[in-house]
Design a protein around this motif. Structure first.
Motif, PDB file in Angstrom:
ATOM      1  N   VAL A  81       0.843  -1.201   0.000  1.00 13.79           N
ATOM      2  CA  VAL A  81       0.000   0.000   0.000  1.00 13.79           C
ATOM      3  C   VAL A  81       0.872   1.243   0.000  1.00 13.79           C
ATOM      4  CG1 VAL A  81      -1.925  -1.113   1.206  1.00 13.79           C
ATOM      5  CG2 VAL A  81      -0.196   0.102   2.532  1.00 13.79           C
ATOM      6  N   LYS A  82       0.275   2.335  -0.468  1.00 15.07           N
ATOM      7  CA  LYS A  82       0.892   3.660  -0.386  1.00 15.07           C
ATOM      8  C   LYS A  82       0.108   4.437   0.642  1.00 15.07           C
ATOM      9  CE  LYS A  82       2.456   7.569  -3.196  1.00 15.07           C
ATOM     10  NZ  LYS A  82       2.450   8.482  -2.123  1.00 15.07           N
ATOM     11  N   VAL A  83       0.807   5.019   1.601  1.00 21.00           N
ATOM     12  CA  VAL A  83       0.166   5.842   2.622  1.00 21.00           C
ATOM     13  C   VAL A  83      -0.092   7.205   1.990  1.00 21.00           C
ATOM     14  CG1 VAL A  83       0.388   6.826   4.937  1.00 21.00           C
ATOM     15  CG2 VAL A  83       1.401   4.590   4.433  1.00 21.00           C
ATOM     16  N   GLU A  84      -1.368   7.497   1.769  1.00 25.09           N
ATOM     17  CA  GLU A  84      -1.749   8.730   1.077  1.00 25.09           C
ATOM     18  C   GLU A  84      -1.693   9.936   2.007  1.00 25.09           C
ATOM     19  OE1 GLU A  84      -2.245   9.068  -2.114  1.00 25.09           O
ATOM     20  OE2 GLU A  84      -2.129   6.931  -2.563  1.00 25.09           O
ATOM     21  N   GLU A  85      -1.643  11.114   1.405  1.00 27.88           N
ATOM     22  CA  GLU A  85      -1.701  12.345   2.173  1.00 27.88           C
ATOM     23  C   GLU A  85      -3.024  12.395   2.935  1.00 27.88           C
ATOM     24  OE1 GLU A  85      -1.195  16.815   0.863  1.00 27.88           O
ATOM     25  OE2 GLU A  85       0.187  15.508  -0.241  1.00 27.88           O
ATOM     26  N   GLY A  86      -2.972  12.811   4.168  1.00 29.42           N
ATOM     27  CA  GLY A  86      -4.177  12.855   4.986  1.00 29.42           C
ATOM     28  C   GLY A  86      -4.394  11.608   5.819  1.00 29.42           C
ATOM     29  N   CYS A  87      -3.568  10.593   5.608  1.00 24.13           N
ATOM     30  CA  CYS A  87      -3.655   9.377   6.421  1.00 24.13           C
ATOM     31  C   CYS A  87      -3.027   9.672   7.780  1.00 24.13           C
ATOM     32  CB  CYS A  87      -2.920   8.223   5.747  1.00 24.13           C
ATOM     33  SG  CYS A  87      -2.938   6.699   6.703  1.00 24.13           S
TER      34      CYS A  87
END
Length: 195
Positions: free
Chosen positions: A160-166
């Protein structure tokens, strides 16, 4: 002396031709990101194949005990799980496990904004669909997913990619969120089956 010079020139010409062919091959296949993406996908496919082969080999050697982590056909794929369904070895571990009761064996590793999750659980209806939706709700974009099953167990390997706002910044926070998500999925399944 002239023969040595001819051999050197021939070698240079052959090497130049080899480099030209490699460049043309790479350009034909796409840019560098595409090549790297293809290599990553190939490694993930090999990882899934290895997991499947090892799990089937282990189940043929000894019957799987779903309740015991160490006897699971997937046990060797977990180095340091943040959550485990195995029985605690000591009373001290028992207290910790009561606070972190686990629905699955969960191990998360992380490099910058990319995380790899290994989740070993019992097979449940629609679990994968709900997990992917749950990960997206946590602002974890699924980049790659492998699913390997043996008997009533399923091993999910998820990149997974940790998105902005996570708001999940550590492996422990991600593992805890995944564990909570699996609890909700199990509770929904239990409530649905009782109706």
């Amino acid at each position: 002396m002239e023969e040595i010079e001819n051999q050197r020139m021939t070698h240079i010409a052959v090497e130049r031709n080899r480099r030209k062919q490699m460049n043309e091959s790479c350009c034909a296949q796409g840019d560098q990101a595409s090549i790297i993406g293809g290599a990553i996908n190939f490694v993930k496919e090999l990882e899934q194949l290895l997991q499947t082969m090892e799990a089937h080999k282990k189940t043929k050697q000894e019957p799987a005990d779903v309740s015991g982590f160490s006897s699971s056909p997937f046990a060797e794929f977990f180095a340091f799980p943040q959550y485990s369904t195995r029985a605690p070895a000591t009373e001290e571990e028992s207290v910790v496990d009561q606070n972190q009761w686990s629905m699955a064996d969960i191990e998360v590793t992380m490099v910058e904004t990319h995380a790899n999750l290994k989740i070993l659980s019992k097979k449940r209806p629609r679990q994968l669909l709900k997990m992917v939706a749950g990960l997206q709700a946590l602002r974890l974009s699924v980049l790659h997913l492998n699913v390997t099953t043996v008997d009533q167990l399923v091993l999910y390997s998820v990149s997974v990619k940790v998105e902005e706002g996570c708001h999940l910044n550590t492996v422990d926070e991600i593992a805890a969120a995944v564990n909570q998500m699996l609890h909700r999925i199990h509770e929904e399944e239990t409530a649905f089956s009782q109706n």
